[in-house]
Design an enzyme around this catalytic site. Structure first.
Site, PDB file in Angstrom:
ATOM      1  N   TYR A 132       0.819  -1.208   0.000  1.00 25.02           N
ATOM      2  CA  TYR A 132       0.000   0.000   0.000  1.00 25.02           C
ATOM      3  C   TYR A 132       0.859   1.267   0.000  1.00 25.02           C
ATOM      4  CZ  TYR A 132      -4.252  -2.683   1.083  1.00 25.02           C
ATOM      5  OH  TYR A 132      -5.317  -3.548   1.056  1.00 25.02           O
TER       6      TYR A 132
ATOM      7  N   LYS B  23       2.533 -15.750   2.618  1.00 25.31           N
ATOM      8  CA  LYS B  23       2.407 -16.594   1.437  1.00 25.31           C
ATOM      9  C   LYS B  23       3.836 -17.001   1.047  1.00 25.31           C
ATOM     10  CE  LYS B  23      -0.091 -18.455  -1.871  1.00 25.31           C
ATOM     11  NZ  LYS B  23      -1.197 -19.417  -1.715  1.00 25.31           N
TER      12      LYS B  23
ATOM     13  N   ASP C 230      -4.303 -17.730   2.093  1.00 20.58           N
ATOM     14  CA  ASP C 230      -5.510 -18.299   1.493  1.00 20.58           C
ATOM     15  C   ASP C 230      -6.126 -19.361   2.405  1.00 20.58           C
ATOM     16  OD1 ASP C 230      -3.082 -19.585   0.822  1.00 20.58           O
ATOM     17  OD2 ASP C 230      -3.965 -20.582  -0.905  1.00 20.58           O
TER      18      ASP C 230
ATOM     19  N   ASP D 149      -5.429  -6.260   5.990  1.00 22.63           N
ATOM     20  CA  ASP D 149      -6.603  -5.498   5.583  1.00 22.63           C
ATOM     21  C   ASP D 149      -7.745  -6.464   5.249  1.00 22.63           C
ATOM     22  OD1 ASP D 149      -8.335  -3.543   4.698  1.00 22.63           O
ATOM     23  OD2 ASP D 149      -7.278  -3.164   2.828  1.00 22.63           O
TER      24      ASP D 149
ATOM     25  N   ASP E  26     -10.962  -7.325   7.937  1.00 19.34           N
ATOM     26  CA  ASP E  26     -12.335  -7.009   7.523  1.00 19.34           C
ATOM     27  C   ASP E  26     -13.190  -8.271   7.441  1.00 19.34           C
ATOM     28  OD1 ASP E  26     -12.060  -4.294   7.507  1.00 19.34           O
ATOM     29  OD2 ASP E  26     -11.564  -4.140   5.400  1.00 19.34           O
TER      30      ASP E  26
END
Ligand code: MG
Ligand code: MG
Lengths: 351, 351
Positions: free
Chosen positions: A139, A185, A218, A242, A246
């Site tokens: 980001y 990951k 995942d 993020d 959420d």
């Protein structure tokens, strides 16, 4: 004497912050509380959504309790140039505090399992703390470009960035069940390989009592829905955090039950994650639970008073059972709910 | 005459593929079916988990039906050097086919809502198709490094990469409810800005009948759990698609109900997403539903026979209701379930 700056802001912010302050005064009467301006109301009064007076006040603060910021979609504030809008005040505040760790507790309140989109038997007892890195990763990295028919961003981390947020997670886990799941990951990404290596090294060096495991993002997205009780503390980088924070926020069934903390090296920021709900502002019916739970987080992570924090958390749970607000299917208004919390704290409130 | 290559592979792969082939023969008797080797069994017989004979056969294939690949954790295969292991055969296969779009239907079967981790009223009627870009983005970009105390990966896309996968999504939506949700993080990432721009431009140019909207990945993670019925087709980039497709895969409540397709410019690859389940291999009790549903996808996306595809999908739904397998709480074995599908297709099976 610790000092807490309150920034009630816009919409229902002033109402829920007032409720939170009542609770804070009750459990920490020695704390100095100083109110300042942010958001649309700060623009109205000072011409700046993050005025110098607020910026200065932060310097002497031990913690910041924020309400909510912003107006309705058609608000006049949204016609201002971008840097004068309420949300710009919030961004400036976060930047000024330099918080690199965002904490989101995901707790299903006893008796409110029916609010969850998950089956009650899966939702029951869920109690996760998600720690998200807040200043790094894809980001914010400066190496980014869109040009013609190609565009890229860069997902980068350095060891100091990884370590400082991992420390927050380990520290929090020491006060909980002592288990941390680090999410990456690493089977595909070099940046995750670094993340995993550094989190593990820090644990091996300084937090030997913590049980640390590593899971892929995942897989966590699946398991947080199909088996949420497996998690205690989750720590992860900015983008994954993020998404996962959420996602997890829907489990308790209402954003009105979600507090948050953002921690850095200076004063921490404590705030409900819900919006300013301008449609119900000023009516006295807003649910102050998340704001009051933010006081719990402020006591725990900002003032290092875990007992007072536990006291507040328990009182909120009792009040939610006895006097649920309208958004939760009950009938309590802001005052009634707040009184129920104060009563649960063992102190009958007046009026 | 179309030609389908079957690659039964390891574990329960041969059993579920045999069931799927029975169904394929029934609904598309004109199709030539040719079986080849992949995975551990290919290594055992040919010394290569993706042998030249299989690679050659792909050249004349219109579609590939894959079973499952890999052995138990303690299998001798896992002690081979990496490039000889079963999973390497799978990676080589995917690479050879050059598939850039992965399709995952997420369908809650009528009568099996109770399997979902979601409340039945949320799970009921869910029917989403997730289209994930499979060859680009942060997983594969060559600009990547870990060195000392810093590491990075690059999330990059080009217009042609975006367009070719978006086309798949629009094409699929035309045969469904005509709605596509494109998922990005365009409020923060330049690479998402490109993604959003190009998906919208393609829709405006060539798919005006499609209703396209754009949502942020963190918001979709919430909504796919709290309101999954809002989605028809979801299209997104590789990393977001990895997370969202795995997340969504828990909604039907069993990986045994999840087929998939990977499409490129040549032959497509159709396979169940479940593993090779070596613990129950050879016992005749494996659930072949996902393999049979993969035949449905093969008919739809590989051979462009939507009616036959619908026919198979409906038959599987009926069989799941009448003869659920053990993993779904029923008692049907592989043969019984397959017979139920064949019967539902309107053709009593023999034996
Ligand atoms: Mg978010
Ligand atoms: Mg995955």
């Amino acid at each position: 004497m610790p000092k807490v700056i309150t920034l009630p802001g816009d919409g229902i912010g002033p109402e829920v912050t007032a409720a939170a302050v009542e609770v804070l005064r009750e459990v920490a009467p020695d704390v100095t509380i100083e109110e300042h301006l942010i958001g649309g109301i700060a623009y109205d009064k000072e011409g700046d959504p993050f005025p110098p007076s607020t910026r200065d006040a932060l310097k002497s603060a031990d913690a910041v309790l924020l309400g909510t910021v912003g107006g309705a979609q058609d608000s006049a504030w949204n016609k201002l140039e971008r840097k004068l809008r309420p949300e710009s005040g919030l961004l400036a505040l976060r930047k000024a505090l330099g918080c690199y760790a965002n904490l989101r507790p995901v707790r299903v309140q006893p008796g409110l399992e029916h609010l969850s989109p998950l089956k009650a038997e899966l939702a029951r007892g869920v109690d996760i703390l998600i720690v998200r890195e807040l200043l790094g990763g894809v980001y914010f990295d400066g190496d980014r470009k869109i040009e013609g028919d190609t565009a890229y961003n860069t997902m980068r981390y350095t060891t100091p960035e990884v370590e400082r947020v991992a420390k927050v997670a380990f520290w929090a886990a020491e006060q909980r069940k002592g288990r941390v799941t680090s999410v990456d990951k690493a089977n595909v990404l070099e940046v995750s390989e670094l993340w995993r290596r550094d989190v593990q090294a820090l644990r091996d060096r300084d937090y030997r009592s913590i049980h640390l495991n590593h899971e892929y993002v995942d897989s966590v997205a699946m398991l947080i829905v199909s088996d949420p009780s497996r998690y205690d503390v989750i720590v992860t980088e900015n983008l994954f955090g993020d998404i996962l924070s959420d996602l997890a926020a829907v489990i308790p069934g209402s954003l009105g039950l979600m507090p948050s903390a953002s921690l850095g090296d200076g004063a921490g920021l404590f705030e409900p994650i819900h919006g300013s709900a301008p449609d119900i502002a000023g009516k006295g019916i807003a649910n102050p639970a998340a704001a009051i739970m933010s006081v719990g987080m402020l006591l725990r992570h900002g003032l290092h008073r875990p007992e007072a924090a536990n006291h507040v958390d328990r009182a909120v749970s009792m009040a939610l059972r006895e006097q649920p607000t309208r958004d939760l299917g009950g009938s309590a208004d802001t005052k009634t709910f707040t009184r129920a919390v104060l009563e649960a704290l063992g102190t009958p409130a007046v009026g």
